[in-house]
Design a protein around this motif. Structure first.
Motif, PDB file in Angstrom:
ATOM      1  N   LYS A 135      48.899  26.055   4.705  1.00  0.00           N
ATOM      2  CA  LYS A 135      49.497  27.359   4.984  1.00  0.00           C
ATOM      3  C   LYS A 135      49.875  27.450   6.459  1.00  0.00           C
ATOM      4  O   LYS A 135      49.276  26.805   7.317  1.00  0.00           O
ATOM      5  CB  LYS A 135      48.514  28.477   4.637  1.00  0.00           C
ATOM      6  N   THR A 164      54.832  23.467  -1.227  1.00  0.00           N
ATOM      7  CA  THR A 164      54.858  24.385  -2.360  1.00  0.00           C
ATOM      8  C   THR A 164      55.112  25.814  -1.878  1.00  0.00           C
ATOM      9  O   THR A 164      55.022  26.115  -0.695  1.00  0.00           O
ATOM     10  CB  THR A 164      53.529  24.337  -3.128  1.00  0.00           C
ATOM     11  N   GLY A 165      55.423  26.688  -2.842  1.00  0.00           N
ATOM     12  CA  GLY A 165      55.648  28.092  -2.507  1.00  0.00           C
ATOM     13  C   GLY A 165      57.037  28.583  -2.842  1.00  0.00           C
ATOM     14  O   GLY A 165      57.330  29.778  -2.745  1.00  0.00           O
ATOM     15  N   GLY A 166      57.913  27.668  -3.240  1.00  0.00           N
ATOM     16  CA  GLY A 166      59.281  28.039  -3.576  1.00  0.00           C
ATOM     17  C   GLY A 166      60.059  26.813  -4.007  1.00  0.00           C
ATOM     18  O   GLY A 166      59.508  25.710  -4.113  1.00  0.00           O
ATOM     19  N   SER A 236      60.503  35.024   8.853  1.00  0.00           N
ATOM     20  CA  SER A 236      59.559  35.497   7.835  1.00  0.00           C
ATOM     21  C   SER A 236      59.897  34.980   6.440  1.00  0.00           C
ATOM     22  O   SER A 236      59.036  34.977   5.553  1.00  0.00           O
ATOM     23  CB  SER A 236      59.523  37.027   7.825  1.00  0.00           C
ATOM     24  N   SER A 237      61.129  34.504   6.241  1.00  0.00           N
ATOM     25  CA  SER A 237      61.523  33.985   4.927  1.00  0.00           C
ATOM     26  C   SER A 237      60.758  32.717   4.555  1.00  0.00           C
ATOM     27  O   SER A 237      60.764  32.303   3.389  1.00  0.00           O
ATOM     28  CB  SER A 237      63.030  33.709   4.898  1.00  0.00           C
ATOM     29  N   ASN A 239      57.425  32.484   5.009  1.00  0.00           N
ATOM     30  CA  ASN A 239      56.011  32.842   4.892  1.00  0.00           C
ATOM     31  C   ASN A 239      55.371  32.414   3.576  1.00  0.00           C
ATOM     32  O   ASN A 239      54.173  32.138   3.522  1.00  0.00           O
ATOM     33  CB  ASN A 239      55.833  34.351   5.076  1.00  0.00           C
ATOM     34  N   ALA A 240      56.153  32.370   2.507  1.00  0.00           N
ATOM     35  CA  ALA A 240      55.583  32.026   1.198  1.00  0.00           C
ATOM     36  C   ALA A 240      55.312  30.533   1.047  1.00  0.00           C
ATOM     37  O   ALA A 240      54.589  30.117   0.130  1.00  0.00           O
ATOM     38  CB  ALA A 240      56.528  32.488   0.090  1.00  0.00           C
ATOM     39  N   TYR A 241      55.856  29.735   1.952  1.00  0.00           N
ATOM     40  CA  TYR A 241      55.775  28.282   1.803  1.00  0.00           C
ATOM     41  C   TYR A 241      54.568  27.674   2.503  1.00  0.00           C
ATOM     42  O   TYR A 241      54.155  28.120   3.576  1.00  0.00           O
ATOM     43  CB  TYR A 241      57.044  27.623   2.356  1.00  0.00           C
ATOM     44  N   HIS A 242      54.031  26.617   1.873  1.00  0.00           N
ATOM     45  CA  HIS A 242      53.081  25.734   2.527  1.00  0.00           C
ATOM     46  C   HIS A 242      53.891  24.618   3.195  1.00  0.00           C
ATOM     47  O   HIS A 242      55.081  24.465   2.935  1.00  0.00           O
ATOM     48  CB  HIS A 242      52.097  25.160   1.523  1.00  0.00           C
TER      49      HIS A 242
END
Length: 274
Positions: A135, A164-166, A236-237, A239-242
């Motif tokens: 993360k 991962t994350g998207g 911030s786009s 943020n969901a990604y590792h």
């Protein structure tokens, strides 16, 4: 006065003695005042007779090479890379002159499905053999000392890649070295693509230099090249990604040539997370 010697000769001899004596005294005084020699510890030398795994900790890396089947380059797992008798070949080997871990990526070679360029590059792994996938929160650091021996146009020598994350297969940042010696950071604008570049430094081909690519606070890239640090905000786009690190020779040009390409030699390579 010496018997038979003229007054002029005696005076000259006396003056010479004074001059010589003064020179000796001055030399002794200078030597006494000179600072004591400082002995610096020599940097650890890399062995020239072992595989890269004998000089570097490759327990947290796997290797991708520019050979294999189309869209599926050969991958060497960490277990095979480790140790003095670990894996090496013409694309990944120890330089017999100085022990550097050397990566060779020709213009023509097998590529990954999402790239048009060949690579001889390490991909970060966990010590249990699983793929690294961390993360953004926390502190993450990739440090290297290296030398680019040859490059056709430019080469990526280090990167943070999305995990991962998207669905995106883009990098977060890539550090490029150009044939004119320019060192440039490529910063991805969003997971959808688009890259903003930043001129960082210039180092002649064949010259050693160092970099640190780090993430801090979950929102900042800290790039240090030869001791100078610059900071870049992470959009911030992402943020969901590792993420995970990569390092080596990821050539950024292609042709039909198997003799032209990018050769990169590493003298130090470490990863740290906290």
């Amino acid at each position: 006065m010496l018997r038979g010697a003229s007054p002029k000769l005696v005076a000259a001899a006396t003056a010479a003695t004074v001059v010589l004596t003064g020179a000796v005294i001055a030399a002794s005084s200078t030597a006494a005042q000179a600072a004591p020699a400082v002995t610096r510890a020599a940097a650890p030398k890399l062995s020239t007779t072992v595989a890269p795994g004998g000089n570097f900790n490759l327990s947290v890396w796997e290797l991708q090479e520019p050979v294999g089947s189309p869209g599926s380059p050969r991958t060497i797992p960490s277990a095979q890379l480790q140790g003095a008798k670990g894996y090496q070949d013409s694309y990944f080997y120890t330089d017999t002159k100085d022990g550097a871990m050397t990566f060779w990526a020709p213009e023509k070679g097998v590529t990954t499905p999402n790239s048009n360029y060949a690579r001889s590059e390490l991909r970060e792994m966990n010590t249990d053999g699983s793929s690294a996938d961390w993360k953004l929160a926390g502190s993450h650091q990739l440090q290297a000392t290296l030398r680019v021996d040859s490059v056709t146009d430019h080469v990526c020598v280090g990167q943070i890649h999305l995990g991962t994350g998207g669905s995106s297969t883009k990098p977060l940042v890539e550090l490029y070295y150009y044939k004119n010696g320019n060192i440039v950071l490529g910063e991805e604008n969003s997971p959808s693509g688009g890259q903003t570049t930043h001129q960082i430094a210039n180092v002649p081909v064949g010259t050693q230099w160092s970099y640190t690519i780090a993430v801090s606070g979950g929102n900042t890239i800290n790039l240090t090249v030869n001791g100078k640090t610059t900071k870049y905000a992470i959009p911030s786009s992402f943020n969901a990604y590792h993420m995970y690190f990569k390092a080596g020779s990821y050539n950024q040009s292609s042709s039909s040539s198997t003799t032209k390409g990018a050769r990169v030699a590493f003298y130090a390579l470490t990863v740290k997370h906290s």
